[in-house]
Design a protein around this motif. Structure first.
Motif, short mmCIF file in Angstrom:
data_model
loop_
_atom_site.label_atom_id
_atom_site.label_comp_id
_atom_site.label_asym_id
_atom_site.label_seq_id
_atom_site.Cartn_x
_atom_site.Cartn_y
_atom_site.Cartn_z
N GLN A 180 56.90 62.94 25.78
CA GLN A 180 58.03 62.35 26.51
C GLN A 180 57.60 61.31 27.54
O GLN A 180 58.46 60.59 28.06
N ILE A 181 56.31 61.20 27.84
CA ILE A 181 55.89 60.34 28.96
C ILE A 181 56.26 58.88 28.74
O ILE A 181 56.75 58.22 29.66
N LEU A 334 74.49 56.61 25.10
CA LEU A 334 74.86 57.19 26.39
C LEU A 334 73.66 57.66 27.20
O LEU A 334 73.74 57.75 28.43
N LEU A 335 72.55 57.95 26.52
CA LEU A 335 71.36 58.44 27.23
C LEU A 335 70.38 57.34 27.58
O LEU A 335 69.46 57.56 28.37
N ASP A 552 58.64 61.58 16.33
CA ASP A 552 58.18 60.30 16.86
C ASP A 552 59.18 59.22 16.48
O ASP A 552 59.47 59.02 15.29
N ASP A 553 59.68 58.50 17.47
CA ASP A 553 60.68 57.47 17.21
C ASP A 553 60.11 56.32 16.38
O ASP A 553 60.86 55.63 15.68
N ARG A 554 58.81 56.09 16.44
CA ARG A 554 58.21 55.03 15.65
C ARG A 554 58.30 55.32 14.16
O ARG A 554 58.41 54.39 13.35
N GLY A 571 62.35 64.80 20.57
CA GLY A 571 61.50 64.59 21.74
C GLY A 571 61.97 63.42 22.59
O GLY A 571 61.98 63.50 23.82
N ARG A 572 62.35 62.32 21.94
CA ARG A 572 62.83 61.16 22.69
C ARG A 572 64.16 61.46 23.38
O ARG A 572 64.37 61.08 24.54
N LEU A 573 65.08 62.13 22.69
CA LEU A 573 66.38 62.43 23.30
C LEU A 573 66.22 63.36 24.50
O LEU A 573 66.94 63.20 25.50
#
Length: 670
Positions: A180-181, A334-335, A552-554, A571-573
């Protein structure tokens, strides 16, 4: 005896050899002496090396003899440069005396002044004393410079270790290092604030240069935000003091990548409580992966802290997307601080007004609720609810200063208003689950509570012990509401993926395995499964929605594009949610209700439920129609626009043509 049978007996020393005092001992006949062949080989090796190589070797050898050799070489080089130049200057000067002794004295004077050796002329004793004084001064200055340089170097090394204390107030502290960093820091940089500069302090058990290098690559330019990295274990109160948590505005405790490390999050929260104290607690936002540690984490964090259950939130988000494909785009908007998000508006002009009147007075923002003076949040309140003096208006806006009140509400078209038809009875649904992980039981249980009775869930996963145990647990939990069937197999194999015929299902869910340190990325198997799903689709078949969980968003950017595909990067959300709550503590209650099983939630409804399609009208008309039906319209999704077609919080005066397949994003009761 033949000559070849003779043996050569080596002579022995001492009495055995009969060597008396004063007798000269003959040299031993051993191989210690170089032979002619050895000498020849040595001379040949020397000839193989060039003169330059031998000179460099000799020079390098002299340098290894210590400080004295270095000083000697420095003096020789300087003299070799200074003396010829001084000689040229003296011999070309027209004012120099003609005598040779005077010119040599002038050369010495220039050389001495240049090398700080005094340069005095006269009797030898005077010259020697001047050189001695110059050497003493040179040693003193050199020693002073060396001490200063050493002190500065030691200080820079200490700073580079990340052990210096940060003396800031009102800053944001991030404890720990996990997936998340990058998301958390990128959002903190993007968050708009009234401060001229923002300080973010990161404390993790990593080297400071390594952290800074990773952040430069993942976060990029930080603008007015300054990120300060410190090295230390967040569980150590002495290390916590380096980031001054007691004077911080908020502290974020990141979850570890391995659920087995949730105990370390609990220990970090205990250490934070000890470092800050109970008299003036700081706002804390933390997260754990395993709900078994949730209770302990909340006790350690204290009553005013927010501790999120990652697995539970990820399961809720995924089930919401299963029920309403495309909803993940709304969550992302929204986030994310780069779009439109929740803000609170406090304005004396709102006191005494009804909620509906206050909502219509916001032409470029969308009012969705009220934050009462006691901190409670009321989403989508009745239209006639009055705003008290200590209440604030909860709005969706581009930033906290974008909301402005208008004395004249935006007009709407009453002839374009429609009403949603009565909801038809829902038929049982068939859901295909490809893969299994620790969140699968939560997903299946929540799915059973959101689908009509008689629905079925087919699970395609390898018959491992934890999988079989989880399926039995889910089957017992859902009772007769949903049928759970296990089809043993590996979802990454095409034959296994195509065997159940995914086109016969209402929704397909793809889960990757749990992340394990030292193992392959879980998204690797997920991508392979998606490839097989895309290849197995029948031409002209019904596009079955596919909801995929990724870590992973990538990897989402390279995933195969399937019709109706929806991705939940849990994890990103979670990182986005933690950052939003850190900037506005009231949002904890907002998202608890939006993601909860009861109460108001985000919905995607057909546009025909609110306005007449096939014609042009303003978004204010949609907002008015939704308000009359007990909902709050916050945006729309166009089926004809390029990309995903989602737009959150358009201006009320925005006019567009409404297509029959368009959807309206609303906050409404379930």
């Amino acid at each position: 005896m033949r000559k070849e049978d003779k043996k050569v007996v080596p002579r022995q020393r001492g009495a055995a050899q009969g060597a008396g005092p004063g007798r000269t001992e003959e040299p031993p006949t051993t191989d210690d002496r170089p032979t002619d062949r050895t000498r020849t080989r040595t001379r040949s090796a020397h000839r193989d090396h060039s003169t330059g190589e031998r000179l460099r070797y000799w020079f390098d050898t002299t340098l290894t003899r210590g400080t004295a050799a270095l000083c000697g070489w420095l003096a020789l080089v300087c003299l070799a440069l200074v003396v010829p130049v001084s000689t040229v200057l003296v011999w070309t000067d027209r004012h120099t005396p003609a005598s040779l002794g005077s010119r040599i004295a002038a050369v010495w004077r220039n050389t001495g002044q240049t090398m700080r050796l005094g340069g005095e002329v006269g009797p030898p004793l005077r010259v020697a004393l001047s050189v001695l004084l110059a050497l003493i001064a040179l040693v003193y200055v050199s020693t002073l410079v060396s001490l200063i340089t050493t002190g500065l170097t030691d200080r820079l090394i200490a700073l580079n270790r990340g052990h210096a204390r940060i003396l800031e107030s009102g800053h944001t502290v991030v404890l720990g290092w996990s997936e998340q960093i990058p998301t958390v820091l990128s959002e903190l940089v993007a968050a708009r604030t009234d401060r001229s500069r923002r300080i973010v302090a990161v404390l993790a058990d990593r080297d400071k240069p390594a952290m800074e290098e990773d952040l430069r690559a993942s976060v990029g330019a930080t603008g007015r935000t300054r990120i300060l990295c410190r090295t230390g274990r967040p569980t150590d109160p002495a290390a916590l003091a380096r980031v001054s948590p007691a004077t911080a505005d908020c502290v974020l405790v990141l979850p570890r990548d391995d659920p087995r490390d949730d105990a370390e999050v609990v220990k970090t929260l205990l250490s934070l409580s000890a470092a800050v104290g109970e008299t003036d607690p700081v706002r804390v936002v933390a997260a754990v992966r395993d709900d078994r540690h949730l209770g302990a984490a909340r006790l350690a964090a204290g009553p005013g802290a927010t501790v999120l259950d990652m697995d539970d939130i990820a399961a809720r988000l995924l089930v919401d997307c299963v029920r309403q494909p495309g909803l993940s785009l709304v969550h992302q908007e929204l986030l994310d601080f780069t779009g439109h998000e929740f803000h609170t508006l406090r304005d004396p002009a709102l006191s005494g007004r009804a909620f509906d009147e206050a909502a219509r007075a916001c032409p470029v923002s969308t009012a969705v609720g009220i934050v009462h003076g006691d901190g409670t949040v009321e989403l989508n309140p009745p239209r006639s609810t009055p705003l008290l003096a200590d209440d604030t208006l909860l709005v969706i806006a581009e930033d906290e200063h974008a909301t402005r009140l208008s004395a004249t509400p935006t007009p709407y078209d009453p002839t374009a208003l429609t009403h949603a038809p009565p909801e038809a009875p829902r038929r049982p649904e068939r859901v295909l689950l490809l893969g299994w992980n620790r969140r699968a039981p939560l997903i299946a249980t929540r799915l059973a509570s959101r689908t009509p009775p008689g629905s079925s869930l087919d699970v395609v996963a390898e018959p491992r012990t934890d999988t079989l145990t989880g399926i039995r647990t889910v089957t017992e939990a859902v009772g007769g509401r949903m049928t759970v069937l296990h089809r043993p197999g590996d979802p990454t194999l095409s034959g296994t993926t195509h065997a159940p015929d995914p086109d016969r299902y209402d929704t397909v869910i793809v889960l990757g395995p749990d992340h394990r340190p030292g193992h392959a990325d879980p998204d690797d198997r997920t991508l392979v499964t998606l490839l097989h799903l895309g290849a197995g689709r029948r031409a002209g078949g019904r596009p079955t929605p596919v909801v995929t969980e990724m870590t992973d968003d990538r990897n989402r950017l390279i995933a195969p594009r399937l019709p109706g595909a929806d991705f939940v990067v849990s994890g990103r959300l979670i990182g986005l949610l933690m950052t939003q709550i850190s900037q506005n503590p009231h949002l904890t209650a907002v998202f608890e209700e939006l993601l909860g099983p009861d109460g108001n939630a985000l919905r995607l409804r057909p546009a025909a439920h609110y306005v007449r399609t096939g014609r042009t009208t303003s978004f204010a008309t949609v907002v008015e129609s939704a308000a009359r039906q007990g909902a709050r319209a916050i945006g729309y999704r166009s089926t004809t626009a390029p990309g995903h077609g989602l737009r959150v919080n358009p201006p009320k005066a925005h006019v567009r043509h409404w297509h029959p397949d368009d959807q309206v994003v609303v906050i409404a009761p379930g």
